[in-house]
Motif scaffolding. Structure first.
Motif, mmCIF file in Angstrom:
data_model
loop_
_atom_site.group_PDB
_atom_site.id
_atom_site.type_symbol
_atom_site.label_atom_id
_atom_site.label_comp_id
_atom_site.label_asym_id
_atom_site.label_seq_id
_atom_site.Cartn_x
_atom_site.Cartn_y
_atom_site.Cartn_z
ATOM 1 N N GLN A 46 -4.380 -13.780 54.032
ATOM 2 C CA GLN A 46 -4.349 -13.943 52.580
ATOM 3 C C GLN A 46 -2.925 -13.925 52.055
ATOM 4 N N PHE A 47 -2.112 -13.033 52.582
ATOM 5 C CA PHE A 47 -0.725 -12.969 52.130
ATOM 6 C C PHE A 47 0.013 -14.264 52.477
ATOM 7 N N MET A 48 -0.131 -14.748 53.701
ATOM 8 C CA MET A 48 0.577 -15.952 54.134
ATOM 9 C C MET A 48 0.063 -17.178 53.385
ATOM 10 N N MET A 49 -1.258 -17.283 53.226
ATOM 11 C CA MET A 49 -1.828 -18.417 52.497
ATOM 12 C C MET A 49 -1.400 -18.385 51.037
ATOM 13 N N GLY A 50 -1.455 -17.203 50.437
ATOM 14 C CA GLY A 50 -1.066 -17.079 49.036
ATOM 15 C C GLY A 50 0.377 -17.469 48.803
ATOM 16 N N THR A 51 1.242 -17.122 49.764
ATOM 17 C CA THR A 51 2.656 -17.485 49.655
ATOM 18 C C THR A 51 2.840 -18.993 49.755
ATOM 19 N N TRP A 52 2.178 -19.614 50.738
ATOM 20 C CA TRP A 52 2.341 -21.067 50.919
ATOM 21 C C TRP A 52 1.744 -21.846 49.751
ATOM 22 N N LEU A 53 0.648 -21.367 49.190
ATOM 23 C CA LEU A 53 -0.023 -22.097 48.113
ATOM 24 C C LEU A 53 0.791 -22.129 46.815
ATOM 25 N N LEU A 54 1.861 -21.371 46.759
ATOM 26 C CA LEU A 54 2.782 -21.453 45.626
ATOM 27 C C LEU A 54 3.788 -22.593 45.802
ATOM 28 N N PHE A 55 3.919 -23.089 47.034
ATOM 29 C CA PHE A 55 4.939 -24.075 47.366
ATOM 30 C C PHE A 55 4.666 -25.457 46.745
ATOM 31 N N PRO A 56 3.502 -26.090 46.977
ATOM 32 C CA PRO A 56 3.267 -27.412 46.375
ATOM 33 C C PRO A 56 3.340 -27.417 44.847
ATOM 34 N N PRO A 57 2.701 -26.443 44.147
ATOM 35 C CA PRO A 57 2.825 -26.455 42.684
ATOM 36 C C PRO A 57 4.263 -26.317 42.203
ATOM 37 N N SER A 58 5.061 -25.540 42.914
ATOM 38 C CA SER A 58 6.459 -25.372 42.515
ATOM 39 C C SER A 58 7.193 -26.703 42.529
ATOM 40 N N ILE A 59 6.899 -27.531 43.538
ATOM 41 C CA ILE A 59 7.577 -28.824 43.644
ATOM 42 C C ILE A 59 7.094 -29.799 42.581
ATOM 43 N N TYR A 60 5.766 -29.980 42.456
ATOM 44 C CA TYR A 60 5.326 -31.000 41.491
ATOM 45 C C TYR A 60 5.536 -30.576 40.041
ATOM 46 N N GLU A 61 5.677 -29.281 39.791
ATOM 47 C CA GLU A 61 5.990 -28.852 38.430
ATOM 48 C C GLU A 61 7.485 -28.940 38.137
ATOM 49 N N LEU A 62 8.305 -28.484 39.070
ATOM 50 C CA LEU A 62 9.747 -28.455 38.827
ATOM 51 C C LEU A 62 10.420 -29.795 39.093
ATOM 52 N N VAL A 63 10.008 -30.493 40.143
ATOM 53 C CA VAL A 63 10.655 -31.753 40.512
ATOM 54 C C VAL A 63 10.042 -32.945 39.782
ATOM 55 N N PHE A 64 8.726 -32.993 39.702
ATOM 56 C CA PHE A 64 8.055 -34.134 39.082
ATOM 57 C C PHE A 64 7.683 -33.884 37.621
ATOM 58 N N GLY A 65 7.864 -32.667 37.151
ATOM 59 C CA GLY A 65 7.675 -32.377 35.732
ATOM 60 C C GLY A 65 6.247 -32.274 35.254
ATOM 61 N N THR A 66 5.305 -32.061 36.148
ATOM 62 C CA THR A 66 3.909 -31.916 35.737
ATOM 63 C C THR A 66 3.726 -30.627 34.948
ATOM 64 N N LYS A 67 3.145 -30.732 33.753
ATOM 65 C CA LYS A 67 2.888 -29.563 32.923
ATOM 66 C C LYS A 67 1.434 -29.133 33.085
ATOM 67 N N ILE A 68 1.225 -27.854 33.212
ATOM 68 C CA ILE A 68 -0.115 -27.303 33.391
ATOM 69 C C ILE A 68 -0.501 -26.535 32.133
ATOM 70 N N ARG A 69 -1.606 -26.904 31.548
ATOM 71 C CA ARG A 69 -2.106 -26.212 30.365
ATOM 72 C C ARG A 69 -3.456 -25.580 30.713
ATOM 73 N N VAL A 70 -3.579 -24.293 30.451
ATOM 74 C CA VAL A 70 -4.792 -23.553 30.785
ATOM 75 C C VAL A 70 -5.332 -22.885 29.531
ATOM 76 N N SER A 71 -6.630 -23.024 29.303
ATOM 77 C CA SER A 71 -7.271 -22.359 28.165
ATOM 78 C C SER A 71 -8.651 -21.879 28.592
ATOM 79 N N GLY A 72 -9.176 -20.928 27.846
ATOM 80 C CA GLY A 72 -10.502 -20.406 28.158
ATOM 81 C C GLY A 72 -10.465 -18.963 28.618
ATOM 82 N N ASP A 73 -11.561 -18.527 29.202
ATOM 83 C CA ASP A 73 -11.666 -17.145 29.657
ATOM 84 C C ASP A 73 -10.706 -16.877 30.813
ATOM 85 N N LYS A 74 -10.167 -15.690 30.825
ATOM 86 C CA LYS A 74 -9.280 -15.290 31.904
ATOM 87 C C LYS A 74 -10.101 -14.717 33.052
#
Length: 244
Positions: A46-74
């Motif tokens: 879980q620790f290793m998977m959780g760490t790696w799963l932060l990698f792709p979003p970091s690239i497409y958000e920071l490099v490609f500028g994809t904005k993520i909007r979240v609404s609703g129940d937490k």
């Protein structure tokens, strides 16, 4: 255009090589832990998977500028739950990692996927280590498989978050036509933006989860207001990511 393609190829290569190396040199050596000390193995994976799963979003958000909007129940991190989502494109699962990363429970989420995806080098191997569900789409074998997987995770000490796409496949012109034919045959209303769901597996999962410690079910809707990644993996290679 050329720069976008270069970035897209780099993104795909970086994700592939990191998942391949991680599966071979980080996950595989730890497999013996699963035999002798399962709880330590689950925590490590879980620790290793959780760490790696932060990698792709970091690239497409920071490099490609994809904005993520979240609404609703937490959704609380320490709460086991089942999540159902529409399946607009083949890349929906990847963009969901931005949501789970912000909520700090990427490593806890297991996704129900097609069985052939587990054989994809790198990605498929990592998802197997991560405990993702892989279905053959033959109910005779999938029924017991789902039962065993759900009982295993719901009896574990860690929270369990199961993501399922009830439509069973992504939305496009061919699957829309197939869904419409099914609706006409069964006397149901045609749907414009989603497909008629496959209910057998969904109902079985709900029934099994109710037997464990899973008190909540969340309905999540994904939308792409501007650019829709219709071509899936080809959009990644050409650097065509949604603006939001």
């Amino acid at each position: 255009m050329v720069l976008k393609t270069v970035k897209g190829v780099y993104f795909a290569f970086a994700c592939f090589i990191s998942s391949w190396l991680g599966s071979c040199f980080i996950m595989l050596p730890s497999y013996l832990l699963g035999i002798f000390v399962p709880h330590v193995y689950r925590s490590y994976v879980q620790f290793m998977m959780g760490t790696w799963l932060l990698f792709p979003p970091s690239i497409y958000e920071l490099v490609f500028g994809t904005k993520i909007r979240v609404s609703g129940d937490k959704m609380r991190r320490n709460e086991s739950c089942m999540i159902i989502a529409n399946h607009r494109t083949r890349l929906d699962w990847m963009f969901l990692w931005s949501v789970t990363g912000r909520a700090r429970w990427s490593a806890l989420m297991k996704i129900i996927l097609r069985g052939d995806l587990k054989h994809v080098p790198g990605f498929g191997w990592a998802m197997q280590f991560g405990g993702f569900y892989f279905l053959s789409r033959k109910w005779a074998s999938d029924e017991q498989y789902l039962t065993d997987k759900i009982r295993y995770f719901t009896t574990a000490t860690e929270p369990h978050k199961l993501l399922i796409f009830p439509e069973g496949t992504d939305f496009d012109t061919k699957t829309k036509a197939r869904s419409d034919r099914y609706a006409d045959k069964e006397g149901l209303q045609r749907l414009e933006y989603v497909l008629h769901p496959r209910t057998t597996g969904f109902i079985h999962c709900v029934q099994e989860l109710r037997k464990g410690t899973v008190p909540a079910l969340y309905d999540m809707t994904l939308g792409y207001p501007k650019t829709l990644p219709r071509r899936g993996e080809m959009d990644i290679l050409t650097g065509t990511f949604p603006e939001e």
